[in-house]
Design a protein around this motif. Sequence first.
Motif, PDB file in Angstrom:
ATOM      1  N   ASN A 129       0.387  19.439  -9.082  1.00 24.96           N
ATOM      2  CA  ASN A 129      -0.328  20.170 -10.135  1.00 24.96           C
ATOM      3  C   ASN A 129       0.043  21.648 -10.144  1.00 24.96           C
ATOM      4  OD1 ASN A 129      -1.678  18.189 -11.582  1.00 24.96           O
ATOM      5  ND2 ASN A 129      -3.356  18.100 -10.111  1.00 24.96           N
ATOM      6  N   ASP A 130       0.332  22.218  -8.977  1.00 22.08           N
ATOM      7  CA  ASP A 130       0.796  23.616  -8.940  1.00 22.08           C
ATOM      8  C   ASP A 130       2.118  23.749  -9.692  1.00 22.08           C
ATOM      9  OD1 ASP A 130      -1.408  24.378  -7.465  1.00 22.08           O
ATOM     10  OD2 ASP A 130      -0.335  24.438  -5.536  1.00 22.08           O
ATOM     11  N   ILE A 131       3.007  22.772  -9.498  1.00 18.43           N
ATOM     12  CA  ILE A 131       4.288  22.794 -10.216  1.00 18.43           C
ATOM     13  C   ILE A 131       4.034  22.650 -11.716  1.00 18.43           C
ATOM     14  CG2 ILE A 131       6.422  21.504 -10.651  1.00 18.43           C
ATOM     15  CD1 ILE A 131       6.374  20.815  -7.610  1.00 18.43           C
ATOM     16  N   LEU A 132       3.218  21.670 -12.097  1.00 19.33           N
ATOM     17  CA  LEU A 132       2.935  21.449 -13.520  1.00 19.33           C
ATOM     18  C   LEU A 132       2.247  22.659 -14.146  1.00 19.33           C
ATOM     19  CD1 LEU A 132       1.698  17.735 -13.427  1.00 19.33           C
ATOM     20  CD2 LEU A 132       3.907  18.592 -14.249  1.00 19.33           C
ATOM     21  N   ASP A 133       1.365  23.301 -13.391  1.00 19.14           N
ATOM     22  CA  ASP A 133       0.650  24.472 -13.901  1.00 19.14           C
ATOM     23  C   ASP A 133       1.598  25.637 -14.171  1.00 19.14           C
ATOM     24  OD1 ASP A 133      -1.822  25.702 -14.668  1.00 19.14           O
ATOM     25  OD2 ASP A 133      -1.740  26.879 -12.816  1.00 19.14           O
ATOM     26  N   ARG A 147      -1.259  22.563 -21.089  1.00 18.58           N
ATOM     27  CA  ARG A 147      -1.124  22.406 -19.641  1.00 18.58           C
ATOM     28  C   ARG A 147      -1.062  20.931 -19.311  1.00 18.58           C
ATOM     29  NH1 ARG A 147      -5.665  25.307 -16.629  1.00 18.58           N
ATOM     30  NH2 ARG A 147      -4.490  24.511 -14.891  1.00 18.58           N
ATOM     31  N   PHE A 148      -0.196  20.576 -18.350  1.00 19.35           N
ATOM     32  CA  PHE A 148      -0.136  19.215 -17.831  1.00 19.35           C
ATOM     33  C   PHE A 148      -0.853  19.195 -16.500  1.00 19.35           C
ATOM     34  CE2 PHE A 148       4.108  18.970 -20.132  1.00 19.35           C
ATOM     35  CZ  PHE A 148       3.601  18.240 -21.187  1.00 19.35           C
ATOM     36  N   LYS A 149      -1.528  18.061 -16.207  1.00 19.24           N
ATOM     37  CA  LYS A 149      -2.240  17.959 -14.949  1.00 19.24           C
ATOM     38  C   LYS A 149      -2.322  16.499 -14.545  1.00 19.24           C
ATOM     39  CE  LYS A 149      -6.627  18.982 -12.729  1.00 19.24           C
ATOM     40  NZ  LYS A 149      -7.968  19.497 -12.882  1.00 19.24           N
ATOM     41  N   ILE A 150      -2.135  16.235 -13.241  1.00 17.83           N
ATOM     42  CA  ILE A 150      -2.342  14.901 -12.696  1.00 17.83           C
ATOM     43  C   ILE A 150      -3.807  14.827 -12.289  1.00 17.83           C
ATOM     44  CG2 ILE A 150      -1.800  13.305 -10.828  1.00 17.83           C
ATOM     45  CD1 ILE A 150       0.998  14.588 -10.750  1.00 17.83           C
ATOM     46  N   GLU A 151      -4.465  13.821 -12.782  1.00 23.34           N
ATOM     47  CA  GLU A 151      -5.883  13.666 -12.491  1.00 23.34           C
ATOM     48  C   GLU A 151      -6.119  12.291 -11.886  1.00 23.34           C
ATOM     49  OE1 GLU A 151     -10.122  14.338 -14.830  1.00 23.34           O
ATOM     50  OE2 GLU A 151      -8.257  14.169 -15.948  1.00 23.34           O
ATOM     51  N   VAL A 152      -6.895  12.246 -10.823  1.00 26.04           N
ATOM     52  CA  VAL A 152      -7.261  10.978 -10.204  1.00 26.04           C
ATOM     53  C   VAL A 152      -8.579  10.553 -10.825  1.00 26.04           C
ATOM     54  CG1 VAL A 152      -7.781   9.798  -8.048  1.00 26.04           C
ATOM     55  CG2 VAL A 152      -6.080  11.636  -8.080  1.00 26.04           C
ATOM     56  N   GLU A 195     -16.778  10.664  -5.003  1.00 27.35           N
ATOM     57  CA  GLU A 195     -16.725  11.624  -3.879  1.00 27.35           C
ATOM     58  C   GLU A 195     -17.468  11.127  -2.640  1.00 27.35           C
ATOM     59  OE1 GLU A 195     -14.959  14.402  -3.572  1.00 27.35           O
ATOM     60  OE2 GLU A 195     -14.115  14.135  -5.554  1.00 27.35           O
ATOM     61  N   SER A 196     -18.504  10.300  -2.799  1.00 19.88           N
ATOM     62  CA  SER A 196     -19.275   9.852  -1.638  1.00 19.88           C
ATOM     63  C   SER A 196     -18.560   8.740  -0.875  1.00 19.88           C
ATOM     64  CB  SER A 196     -20.664   9.359  -2.078  1.00 19.88           C
ATOM     65  OG  SER A 196     -20.516   8.224  -2.915  1.00 19.88           O
ATOM     66  N   ASN A 197     -17.492   8.187  -1.431  1.00 20.29           N
ATOM     67  CA  ASN A 197     -16.773   7.095  -0.769  1.00 20.29           C
ATOM     68  C   ASN A 197     -15.429   7.543  -0.231  1.00 20.29           C
ATOM     69  OD1 ASN A 197     -18.799   5.297  -1.313  1.00 20.29           O
ATOM     70  ND2 ASN A 197     -17.864   4.531  -3.194  1.00 20.29           N
ATOM     71  N   THR A 211       0.844  -1.194   0.000  1.00 16.71           N
ATOM     72  CA  THR A 211       0.000   0.000   0.000  1.00 16.71           C
ATOM     73  C   THR A 211       0.882   1.248   0.000  1.00 16.71           C
ATOM     74  OG1 THR A 211      -1.673  -1.164   1.304  1.00 16.71           O
ATOM     75  CG2 THR A 211      -1.827   1.251   1.238  1.00 16.71           C
ATOM     76  N   ILE A 212       0.491   2.209  -0.812  1.00 15.83           N
ATOM     77  CA  ILE A 212       1.150   3.505  -0.853  1.00 15.83           C
ATOM     78  C   ILE A 212       0.062   4.554  -0.702  1.00 15.83           C
ATOM     79  CG2 ILE A 212       2.509   5.103  -2.253  1.00 15.83           C
ATOM     80  CD1 ILE A 212       3.551   2.562  -3.738  1.00 15.83           C
ATOM     81  N   VAL A 213       0.229   5.472   0.222  1.00 24.17           N
ATOM     82  CA  VAL A 213      -0.765   6.509   0.462  1.00 24.17           C
ATOM     83  C   VAL A 213      -0.269   7.815  -0.156  1.00 24.17           C
ATOM     84  CG1 VAL A 213      -1.940   7.860   2.235  1.00 24.17           C
ATOM     85  CG2 VAL A 213      -1.565   5.413   2.582  1.00 24.17           C
ATOM     86  N   ILE A 214      -1.139   8.474  -0.920  1.00 23.54           N
ATOM     87  CA  ILE A 214      -0.843   9.780  -1.487  1.00 23.54           C
ATOM     88  C   ILE A 214      -1.958  10.717  -1.037  1.00 23.54           C
ATOM     89  CG2 ILE A 214      -0.531  11.128  -3.597  1.00 23.54           C
ATOM     90  CD1 ILE A 214       0.276   8.511  -4.983  1.00 23.54           C
TER      91      ILE A 214
END
Length: 154
Positions: free
Chosen positions: A124-128, A141-146, A151-153, A112-115
């Motif tokens: 994303n601030d750096i990429l922006d 623009r580059f962006k990391i998207e999950v 959202e309810s879980n 397990t890795i927690v981010i």
Amino acid sequence: MNEWRCRFQQEPIDNKPHFIFGGRGSGKTTRLIKEASETNGVIVCPTLKMADYICNLAWKLNYNIRRPITYEEAFGPYDDRRASHYFDNYGIELWNVLRRKLNVFEHYKTETIVIDEDSIKSLNDILDGLKVTDMDGRELRFKIEVLGRNESND
């Protein structure tokens, strides 16, 4: 955080690198050859084989450039900080760095890795803040998207 700025005679200078995105065969390397020729800059590339390719391409295009160096040379004892540097195919280097880091997790059988969300926001601030264009000069623009997050879980 690094603001990518320095001061010269009390004037702010934006010294942030410019990233150019384009597909295979779109002219990225040719563009670097032209720019390096104009500034007597150094092209930095992944391998010695690619350095040879760039030299041959520059010769065919009638551009005079300095001998390209590898990423390993650029990040090693090599020290020509006065010259402009043009990094070719840097996506390969970023991929290799990420792959090596992930291999460490595989080696240690990490389960397990927690981010945290703030880390993604900071990345994303750096990429922006990067200057990124395509080969036609259009801003990107580059962006990391999950993806797949419900959202309810939380």
